[in-house]
Write a protein that holds these residues in place. Structure first.
Motif, PDB file in Angstrom:
ATOM      1  N   TYR A 169       0.521 -13.388  -3.739  1.00 39.84           N
ATOM      2  CA  TYR A 169      -0.333 -13.083  -2.997  1.00 39.84           C
ATOM      3  C   TYR A 169       0.283 -11.810  -2.768  1.00 39.84           C
ATOM      4  O   TYR A 169      -0.397 -10.743  -3.548  1.00 39.84           O
ATOM      5  CB  TYR A 169      -0.880 -13.400  -1.596  1.00 39.84           C
ATOM      6  CG  TYR A 169      -1.834 -11.909  -1.090  1.00 39.84           C
ATOM      7  CD1 TYR A 169      -2.685 -11.827  -1.465  1.00 39.84           C
ATOM      8  CD2 TYR A 169      -0.891 -11.656   0.131  1.00 39.84           C
ATOM      9  CE1 TYR A 169      -3.671 -10.958  -0.685  1.00 39.84           C
ATOM     10  CE2 TYR A 169      -1.374 -10.544   0.869  1.00 39.84           C
ATOM     11  CZ  TYR A 169      -2.985 -10.604   0.991  1.00 39.84           C
ATOM     12  OH  TYR A 169      -3.807  -9.249   0.973  1.00 39.84           O
ATOM     13  N   MET A 170       1.855 -11.510  -2.241  1.00 37.78           N
ATOM     14  CA  MET A 170       1.863 -10.547  -2.494  1.00 37.78           C
ATOM     15  C   MET A 170       2.229 -10.066  -3.758  1.00 37.78           C
ATOM     16  O   MET A 170       2.157  -8.415  -4.552  1.00 37.78           O
ATOM     17  CB  MET A 170       3.532 -10.869  -1.870  1.00 37.78           C
ATOM     18  CG  MET A 170       3.442 -11.632  -0.330  1.00 37.78           C
ATOM     19  SD  MET A 170       2.891  -9.674   0.618  1.00 37.78           S
ATOM     20  CE  MET A 170       4.505  -8.139   0.474  1.00 37.78           C
ATOM     21  N   ARG A 171       3.149 -10.215  -4.984  1.00 35.51           N
ATOM     22  CA  ARG A 171       2.802 -10.421  -6.483  1.00 35.51           C
ATOM     23  C   ARG A 171       1.635  -9.338  -6.856  1.00 35.51           C
ATOM     24  O   ARG A 171       1.716  -8.329  -7.786  1.00 35.51           O
ATOM     25  CB  ARG A 171       3.428 -11.021  -6.723  1.00 35.51           C
ATOM     26  CG  ARG A 171       4.896 -11.762  -7.274  1.00 35.51           C
ATOM     27  CD  ARG A 171       5.568 -11.638  -7.972  1.00 35.51           C
ATOM     28  NE  ARG A 171       5.293 -13.491  -8.669  1.00 35.51           N
ATOM     29  CZ  ARG A 171       5.645 -14.604  -7.060  1.00 35.51           C
ATOM     30  NH1 ARG A 171       7.431 -14.103  -6.991  1.00 35.51           N
ATOM     31  NH2 ARG A 171       5.136 -15.904  -8.091  1.00 35.51           N
ATOM     32  N   GLN A 172       0.626  -9.949  -6.461  1.00 37.07           N
ATOM     33  CA  GLN A 172      -0.574  -9.505  -6.800  1.00 37.07           C
ATOM     34  C   GLN A 172      -1.344  -8.747  -6.702  1.00 37.07           C
ATOM     35  O   GLN A 172      -2.152  -7.719  -7.212  1.00 37.07           O
ATOM     36  CB  GLN A 172      -1.965 -10.827  -7.491  1.00 37.07           C
ATOM     37  CG  GLN A 172      -1.575 -11.763  -7.784  1.00 37.07           C
ATOM     38  CD  GLN A 172      -2.011 -13.109  -7.920  1.00 37.07           C
ATOM     39  OE1 GLN A 172      -2.979 -13.298  -6.477  1.00 37.07           O
ATOM     40  NE2 GLN A 172      -2.722 -13.922  -8.456  1.00 37.07           N
ATOM     41  N   THR A 173      -0.688  -8.355  -5.238  1.00 34.25           N
ATOM     42  CA  THR A 173      -1.611  -7.594  -4.053  1.00 34.25           C
ATOM     43  C   THR A 173      -0.409  -6.342  -4.192  1.00 34.25           C
ATOM     44  O   THR A 173      -1.172  -5.014  -3.885  1.00 34.25           O
ATOM     45  CB  THR A 173      -1.861  -8.015  -2.911  1.00 34.25           C
ATOM     46  OG1 THR A 173      -2.272  -9.450  -2.690  1.00 34.25           O
ATOM     47  CG2 THR A 173      -2.662  -6.624  -1.512  1.00 34.25           C
ATOM     48  N   SER A 174       0.612  -5.929  -4.692  1.00 34.00           N
ATOM     49  CA  SER A 174       1.372  -5.053  -4.251  1.00 34.00           C
ATOM     50  C   SER A 174       2.172  -4.186  -5.700  1.00 34.00           C
ATOM     51  O   SER A 174       1.729  -5.484  -6.786  1.00 34.00           O
ATOM     52  CB  SER A 174       2.246  -5.973  -3.353  1.00 34.00           C
ATOM     53  OG  SER A 174       3.073  -6.442  -3.599  1.00 34.00           O
ATOM     54  N   SER A 175       2.853  -3.624  -5.619  1.00 30.19           N
ATOM     55  CA  SER A 175       3.397  -2.261  -6.261  1.00 30.19           C
ATOM     56  C   SER A 175       4.935  -2.743  -6.036  1.00 30.19           C
ATOM     57  O   SER A 175       5.561  -2.747  -5.553  1.00 30.19           O
ATOM     58  CB  SER A 175       3.115  -1.789  -6.957  1.00 30.19           C
ATOM     59  OG  SER A 175       3.120  -0.938  -6.162  1.00 30.19           O
ATOM     60  N   THR A 176       6.309  -2.684  -7.169  1.00 25.61           N
ATOM     61  CA  THR A 176       7.168  -2.307  -6.553  1.00 25.61           C
ATOM     62  C   THR A 176       7.703  -0.841  -6.430  1.00 25.61           C
ATOM     63  O   THR A 176       7.017   0.274  -6.863  1.00 25.61           O
ATOM     64  CB  THR A 176       7.627  -2.901  -8.021  1.00 25.61           C
ATOM     65  OG1 THR A 176       8.533  -3.855  -8.830  1.00 25.61           O
ATOM     66  CG2 THR A 176       9.517  -2.526  -7.921  1.00 25.61           C
ATOM     67  N   GLY A 177       8.132  -0.161  -5.391  1.00 28.66           N
ATOM     68  CA  GLY A 177       8.140   1.387  -4.741  1.00 28.66           C
ATOM     69  C   GLY A 177       8.678   1.865  -5.879  1.00 28.66           C
ATOM     70  O   GLY A 177       9.466   1.357  -7.054  1.00 28.66           O
ATOM     71  N   ALA A 178       9.345   2.703  -5.441  1.00 30.11           N
ATOM     72  CA  ALA A 178       9.442   3.794  -6.204  1.00 30.11           C
ATOM     73  C   ALA A 178      10.950   3.408  -6.338  1.00 30.11           C
ATOM     74  O   ALA A 178      11.851   4.347  -8.004  1.00 30.11           O
ATOM     75  CB  ALA A 178       9.044   5.457  -5.523  1.00 30.11           C
ATOM     76  N   ARG A 179      11.882   3.391  -5.111  1.00 29.22           N
ATOM     77  CA  ARG A 179      13.051   3.306  -5.617  1.00 29.22           C
ATOM     78  C   ARG A 179      13.481   1.786  -6.182  1.00 29.22           C
ATOM     79  O   ARG A 179      14.622   0.997  -6.701  1.00 29.22           O
ATOM     80  CB  ARG A 179      13.543   2.442  -4.465  1.00 29.22           C
ATOM     81  CG  ARG A 179      14.013   3.998  -3.084  1.00 29.22           C
ATOM     82  CD  ARG A 179      14.721   3.937  -2.396  1.00 29.22           C
ATOM     83  NE  ARG A 179      16.493   2.901  -2.537  1.00 29.22           N
ATOM     84  CZ  ARG A 179      16.857   2.830  -1.280  1.00 29.22           C
ATOM     85  NH1 ARG A 179      16.114   3.101   0.115  1.00 29.22           N
ATOM     86  NH2 ARG A 179      17.720   1.631  -1.752  1.00 29.22           N
ATOM     87  N   HIS A 180      12.288   0.864  -6.784  1.00 28.97           N
ATOM     88  CA  HIS A 180      12.825  -0.860  -7.605  1.00 28.97           C
ATOM     89  C   HIS A 180      12.990  -1.199  -6.715  1.00 28.97           C
ATOM     90  O   HIS A 180      13.497  -2.778  -7.667  1.00 28.97           O
ATOM     91  CB  HIS A 180      12.760  -0.080  -9.435  1.00 28.97           C
ATOM     92  CG  HIS A 180      12.446   1.015 -10.229  1.00 28.97           C
ATOM     93  ND1 HIS A 180      11.561   0.655 -10.900  1.00 28.97           N
ATOM     94  CD2 HIS A 180      12.761   2.256  -9.651  1.00 28.97           C
ATOM     95  CE1 HIS A 180      10.980   1.804 -11.387  1.00 28.97           C
ATOM     96  NE2 HIS A 180      12.377   3.007 -10.561  1.00 28.97           N
TER      97      HIS A 180
END
Length: 432
Positions: free
Chosen positions: A354-365
């Motif tokens: 769920y976290m992978r599908q709903t989120s994205s990696t932040g600017a700091r990667h």
């Protein structure tokens, strides 16, 4: 002072001897230990790679380790013809600073085969294999390593270590003369090391078993039911599912007027810990704590920072005490105080998809970017309270085994450290 007195003092210093506090009975009347330069007991043989040896490195806690097996890949140069060859029993000095050993690490090879290491390492054959084992044990102590090396090392730019092999060998230690006594001490310490290793393997086995069990008693990614249920619940109702927002609420109380200065952090490996204990100091800016979230004991904390052990960031329950946490974290509190089921659930991986599908990696990667709404919409399993408690009790019993084994292993290491202090002379206990 007369010349005669000077000569007497010189002879006294040259012949000063020490005896350890603890000595095996058969050696108590066989003479004393003497101060010997390492150049007398270690010989630099200078053997180079023959082209068939594997590349190894030195680990602070594991000694010589295969680079590929221990580090995942080889860090060697394209050509290893100039690499130093380490024979079984050789003593290796890395000359590379680490946190525990700022002046480098000294280890004996316990391998049965020859290997190669970086040409930056110093490689020495000991006078006897037992003496090499004694040096390995002596320099296992960061304090002993620092005391020996500090007068010999010159610090270069960026705190690098400048010391050649000749300089390394120029220091001296108090050592037993008789090879039989060297071997007796080495065998004693080797048997203790073997026991520590076996108990360490047992601890790893407990942790591995718990990790595997958690993947069975909680649903894996994409599945609604666990693969393993206790017999009395197999014919019971199916597991339900609700969003986190129906089971808990976000905690957004700020630390107004800096009522608390106890800064907590959420470690992927250790869970919620006091920052002072974890880092040996406060990392947070103490003048900016008003903007931190207040975290009560029993609250849950999500850290969006990604790591190998927490690929979508860790969620941990605060089992310490009230404190404050960075506003980068998400803090939430379950409506039901009986919620240890979810403390274990978040250590499994069923919620990762769920976290992978709903989120994205932040600017700091290195951080997960997820909105508060999406985070609180995370679906969680809802289970019959009796089945929940059965799972919790099962995993808590494993935690108790792991804690007991951890304490046993720590006690053995403390015992070894104390034994080492008895088996080797204390420098200020000089006999004339």
């Amino acid at each position: 002072m007369s010349n005669k007195q000077k000569d007497t003092m010189k002879k006294t210093l040259e012949n000063r001897t020490l005896v350890p506090r603890l000595r095996f009975p058969e050696f108590r009347g066989t003479g004393v230990w003497k101060e010997r330069a390492l150049s007398d007991v270690l010989i630099e043989h200078g053997n180079k790679s023959t082209g068939v040896e594997e590349v190894f490195s030195v680990s602070v806690h594991k000694g010589l380790v295969n680079q590929i097996e221990h580090l995942g890949r080889s860090f060697s140069a394209l050509s290893t013809d100039h690499y130093n060859r380490v024979l079984p029993g050789d003593v290796v000095y890395t000359k590379s600073p680490t946190g525990e050993f700022p002046l480098g690490v000294i280890k004996q090879s316990k391998l049965d085969v020859a290997v190669i290491v970086s040409p930056l390492y110093g490689i020495f054959s000991p006078e006897t294999s037992a003496l090499g084992a004694l040096l390995d044990a002596y320099f296992e102590s960061p304090e002993n390593a620092y005391i020996y090396l500090e007068p010999l090392v010159q610090k270069g730019a960026k705190n690098t270590i400048n010391i050649n092999n000749k300089k390394f060998l120029s220091g001296s230690l108090i050592l037993p003369i008789e090879e039989a006594e060297q071997k007796k001490i080495a065998d004693c310490l080797a048997s203790l090391d073997k026991l520590i290793a076996l108990e360490g393997q047992k601890l790893v086995a407990y942790k591995t078993h718990k990790k595997g069990l958690m993947q069975l008693v909680f649903p894996v990614e994409g599945e609604a039911l666990p693969r393993l249920r206790f017999p009395e619940f197999r014919d019971k109702s199916e597991w339900d599912e609700k969003p986190l927002s129906e089971l808990a609420k976000r905690c957004t109380q700020k630390n107004g007027q800096v009522k608390s200065t106890r800064v907590l952090t959420n470690s992927a490996e250790f869970g919620v810990v006091d920052q002072r204990d974890f880092f040996d100091k406060n990392i947070a800016n103490q003048s900016n704590l008003e903007g931190y979230f207040v975290v009560e004991k029993g609250d849950y904390v999500y850290n969006p920072r990604i790591s190998i052990t927490a690929p979508v960031g860790p969620i941990s329950k605060n089992n310490i005490a009230q404190g404050v946490m960075s506003p980068l974290y998400t803090v939430f509190r379950f409506n039901n105080i009986q919620n240890d089921f979810y403390a274990f659930y978040f250590k499994a991986t069923g919620w990762h998809q769920y976290m992978r599908q709903t989120s994205s990696t932040g600017a700091r990667h290195d951080r997960i970017a997820i909105s508060n709404g999406d985070f609180m919409a995370m679906p969680l399993p809802v289970v019959n309270p009796m089945e929940q408690q059965k799972i919790v009790d099962c995993l808590l019993s494993l935690d108790e085994l792991i804690t007991a084994q951890t304490q046993k292993l720590a006690a053995l290491k403390i015992y070894k450290k104390g034994l080492m202090q008895q088996l080797f002379p204390v420098p200020d206990e000089v006999q004339h």
